[in-house]
Enzyme design. Structure first.
Site, short mmCIF file in Angstrom:
data_model
loop_
_atom_site.label_atom_id
_atom_site.label_comp_id
_atom_site.label_asym_id
_atom_site.label_seq_id
_atom_site.Cartn_x
_atom_site.Cartn_y
_atom_site.Cartn_z
CG ASP A 1 5.34 13.34 10.27
OD1 ASP A 1 5.55 14.25 9.78
OD2 ASP A 1 5.84 12.16 9.74
CG LEU B 1 -1.98 -0.94 1.31
CD1 LEU B 1 -2.78 -0.93 2.69
CD2 LEU B 1 -3.08 -0.78 0.23
N GLY B 2 1.91 1.05 0.50
CA GLY B 2 3.01 2.44 0.54
C GLY B 2 3.99 2.20 1.66
NE ARG B 3 8.54 0.31 -0.43
CZ ARG B 3 9.70 -0.55 -0.66
NH1 ARG B 3 10.87 -0.62 -0.32
NH2 ARG B 3 9.41 -1.73 -0.82
N GLY B 4 7.57 4.34 3.70
CA GLY B 4 8.11 5.81 3.97
C GLY B 4 9.43 5.39 4.39
N GLY B 5 9.69 6.30 5.47
CA GLY B 5 11.14 6.33 6.07
C GLY B 5 11.44 5.24 6.79
CG MET B 6 10.97 3.38 11.20
SD MET B 6 11.02 4.27 12.83
CE MET B 6 9.23 4.47 12.82
CB VAL C 1 1.53 0.03 4.97
CG1 VAL C 1 0.47 -0.30 5.34
CG2 VAL C 1 2.07 1.05 5.90
#
Length: 553
Positions: free
Chosen positions: A219, A103-108, A111
Site C-alpha cells: 500500500d 494526527l490522522g485516521r484511516g480505514g483501520m 494516530v
C-alpha cells in the site's frame, strides 16, 4: 371435491421450479468464485445446458463483480469504521500515554501525537478503529501490521516502540516524525526531477530492505510517506503488509488490497493477480509519477473506473503533463509502471541503483538492454493478450468463413464472371454479416473490453478497405481482381496492429501475409486461393492455441 390444475397453473409451477434451480446453480458458482476456485465458463455452460443462455449473460458479470466487489467490500468495511470510532477529546490520559492531538485516521486506525509519561518522550500512538468494538479480523490485521513494522529496523521506516492494549483497545507506539506527507507537499509544489529522484532513491533503499526481511508493503502511496524537517523520507502504515514467512489467512480471496491509483495491475486483478516484490516497485513508480506531475498515473471518477484503467490502459507519459521532467527520469518511471511484471525492475535495489545513476549523470538501465532481451520483449505477449482466449473458437470459425469466401471468389474469377457486384457483395455484405455474427457471439461470452473494441475497429477498417477495392478497380479501368494483392497487404497491416497490441507473435502472420501479397501478384489466376489458405492458417493456428488455453486442454 378436487379440481385439475389449469395449464397456466402448471406453467407457473414449472417456471417457479426453473427459477429456483438456476438460483441454486448461481449460488454454487458464487461460492466457488469467493473461495478462489478456478471457473471455466465453457465447462459450466456444458454442465448446465438448460441454463446456458442465462449463464452466458450472468456468469461473466459475476466474475467481474468478484474483482469489483472485493475492493468495495474492503472500502465499505473501512469507511464504516470511521463513523463508529470512539471520539476522544484531547488532551486526555490513556494508561501511560497522554494523548495530545489527533494526527490522522484511516480505514483501520487512528494516530495521535502522545506523550509517554514513564519515558517522558513524544510518540505517535496508533489505535485500532473502532476501539473495543473491533471485529476479531480487524484486531488480527492490526496486530499483523504492528508485527510487520516491528521487525524492520531501517532509518527510512518509522520504527515501532511497543505493542499492547489500553482499555481493551489494541495500540502500538511509533517514533513521531515531525514533517509532512509527500501528498501534502506535492499539493503545494511539484518536485523537480532531481529532488524526486533523491527521495525515490531513499524510499527504494528502504523498500529493498523491507523485502529482504520478507515484508511486502502493498500500500505504498504518497500519504504513507512522511518527509521530516531534514528532507528525509520515512515509510509508514504497514496495514496491508504481507510477510513471506507468514501463513496468515487475513487476505480474503478476491479482495483488492491497496489504493486504486497506486496499486499494480496484478493487485487490481484481485484473486487472479500474483502480488509480489514487483507490485511494490510499480507503486514506487506511481509515487515518482505523482511527485513530478501532481497526479497519479490513473485516476477516475470512481474506484472501479480507476481499477479498470489500471488493468487496461497505459499511463500518460509524464513529460506530456510536465515537459520540465527529465527524459531519463521519465524512462525510469515508465519502466516501473510496465503492466507485465517481468518488464519492471527485478528488485527495489535495481530501481535504487538506476535512480542513483541518474542523479550522478551516469547511464541508466531503463534506457538499455541486451539485444536478446529486447527481442524477447518485442515478440512477447502484452497484458492485453488474455483477451485472445475469448476469441480462440471464434477465430477458428472465422478462418473457415474466410477460406470459403476466398475459394468462392477465385472460382467465380476462373469462371470468367466479371460482374463486380458479385465480388463486392460477397466481401461487403457477406463478410459484413459474418462480422456482425462474430461480434454478437463475442458479446455472449462476457463484457467486451476497450482493447477488443480497438481491434474490432482495425478489423472493420480492413473490411471497408477491401470492399472499396472493387469499385476502385472499376474507376481505374482495371480488370476484376487485378488489385487483389492489396488484400494481402491490408490483412498484413491488421496483424501488425494486433502484434503491437496483443502479442509480438503476430508479426509472423503479418510477414506471411505481406509475402502472400507478392505471391498473389505472381500468380494472379489463383491469388485468392493462395490468400485464403494463408489467411485461414494465420487465424486458425492462434485461435486453436488460445482456445486450448481457455479450456485447459
Amino acid at each position: 371435491m378436487t379440481t385439475a390444475n389449469s395449464p397456466s397453473d402448471n406453467d407457473s409451477d414449472d417456471s417457479k421450479e426453473y427459477d429456483e434451480n438456476i438460483v441454486n446453480v448461481l449460488e454454487e458458482l458464487q461460492k466457488k468464485i469467493i473461495a478462489g476456485q478456478p471457473i471455466q465458463p465453457e465447462t459450466i455452460y456444458q454442465q448446465f445446458p438448460q441454463f446456458e443462455q442465462e449463464l452466458r449473460e450472468l456468469l461473466p458479470v459475476m466474475l467481474v463483480a468478484d474483482v469489483a466487489g472485493g475492493y468495495f467490500r474492503l472500502v465499505e468495511c473501512e469507511e464504516g469504521t470511521l463513523d463508529t470510532a470512539p471520539a476522544r477529546t484531547t488532551p486526555c490520559r490513556l494508561g501511560d500515554f497522554e494523548l495530545l492531538e489527533e494526527l490522522g485516521r484511516g480505514g483501520m486506525g487512528i494516530v495521535y501525537r502522545a506523550n509517554q509519561q514513564s519515558l517522558n518522550r513524544e510518540v505517535a500512538l496508533k489505535m485500532i478503529l473502532p476501539g473495543r468494538f473491533a471485529s476479531q479480523e480487524q484486531r488480527e490485521r492490526f496486530q499483523y501490521e504492528a508485527e510487520a513494522a516491528a521487525k524492520l529496523d531501517h532509518n527510512g521506516i518509522v520504527p515501532v516502540y511497543e505493542v499492547g492494549e489500553l482499555e481493551d483497545c489494541p495500540y502500538f507506539s511509533m517514533k513521531l516524525i515531525h514533517g509532512q506527507t509527500i501528498k501534502d507537499l506535492v499539493q503545494n509544489e511539484l518536485y523537480s526531477s532531481r529532488d524526486a529522484a533523491e527521495i525515490g532513491l531513499a524510499i527504494s533503499r528502504a523498500v529493498h530492505y523491507s523485502h529482504n526481511q520478507g515484508v511486502l508493503h502493498r500500500d505504498l502511496k504518497p500519504s504513507n510517506l512522511m518527509i521530516d524537517h531534514d528532507g528525509r523520507p520515512h515509510i509508514t502504515d504497514f496495514g496491508l503488509a504481507k510477510q513471506s514467512t507468514s501463513d496468515s489467512g487475513l487476505t480474503q480471496t478476491g479482495v483488492i488490497l491497496g489504493t486504486p491509483s497506486y496499486i499494480a495491475p496484478e493487485q487490481a486483478a484481485g484473486s487472479r493477480g500474483d502480488v509480489g516484490i514487483h507490485s511494490d516497485i510499480y507503486s514506487l513508480g506511481a509515487i515518482l509519477y505523482y511527485m513530478v506531475t501532481g497526479r497519479p498515473p490513473f485516476q477516475a471518477a470512481s474506484a472501479m473506473d480507476t481499477i479498470m484503467l489500471v488493468l487496461e490502459q497505459e499511463p500518460v507519459a509524464p513529460r506530456i503533463i510536465n515537459p520540465a521532467i527529465d527524459r531519463n527520469l521519465e524512462m525510469i518511471i515508465l519502466k516501473c509502471l510496465q503492466k507485465p511484471a517481468d518488464l519492471r525492475y527485478a528488485s527495489a535495489r535495481e530501481l535504487a541503483d538506476d535512480l542513483e545513476a541518474y542523479i550522478n549523470h551516469q547511464p541508466i538501465k531503463a534506457s538499455s538492454g541486451r539485444f536478446s532481451h529486447i527481442i524477447a520483449r518485442w515478440l512477447g505477449e502484452t497484458h492485453h493478450a488474455a483477451v485472445l482466449q475469448n476469441w480462440g473458437l471464434l477465430w477458428m470459425w472465422h478462418s473457415l468463413v474466410l477460406l470459403l469466401a476466398c475459394v468462392l471468389t477465385n472460382v467465380m474469377f476462373l469462371a470468367d464472371i466479371d460482374n463486380r457486384l458479385y465480388y463486392s457483395g460477397m466481401w461487403t455484405f457477406g463478410l459484413g454479416a459474418w462480422a456482425a455474427v462474430f461480434w454478437k457471439l463475442r458479446q455472449k461470452l462476457g463484457p467486451v473490453l476497450f482493447v477488443e473494441r480497438q481491434i474490432a475497429h482495425a478489423w472493420a477498417a480492413s473490411l471497408v478497405a477491401i470492399g472499396l477495392l472493387f469499385p476502385i478497380e472499376y474507376l481505374m479501368g482495371l480488370e476484376v481482381l487485378e488489385a487483389a494483392p492489396v488484400i494481402g497487404l491490408i490483412s498484413g497491416m491488421v496483424f501488425m496492429v494486433k502484434a503491437g497490441i496483443l502479442t509480438g507473435k503476430f508479426y509472423a502472420q503479418a510477414i506471411a501475409l505481406f509475402a502472400t501479397a507478392v505471391g498473389m501478384a505472381i500468380f494472379p489466376k489463383h491469388s485468392l486461393f493462395l490468400f485464403g489458405v494463408v489467411s485461414a492458417i494465420c487465424f486458425f493456428v492462434p485461435g486453436y492455441q488460445y482456445h486450448r488455453q481457455k479450456t485447459g486442454a
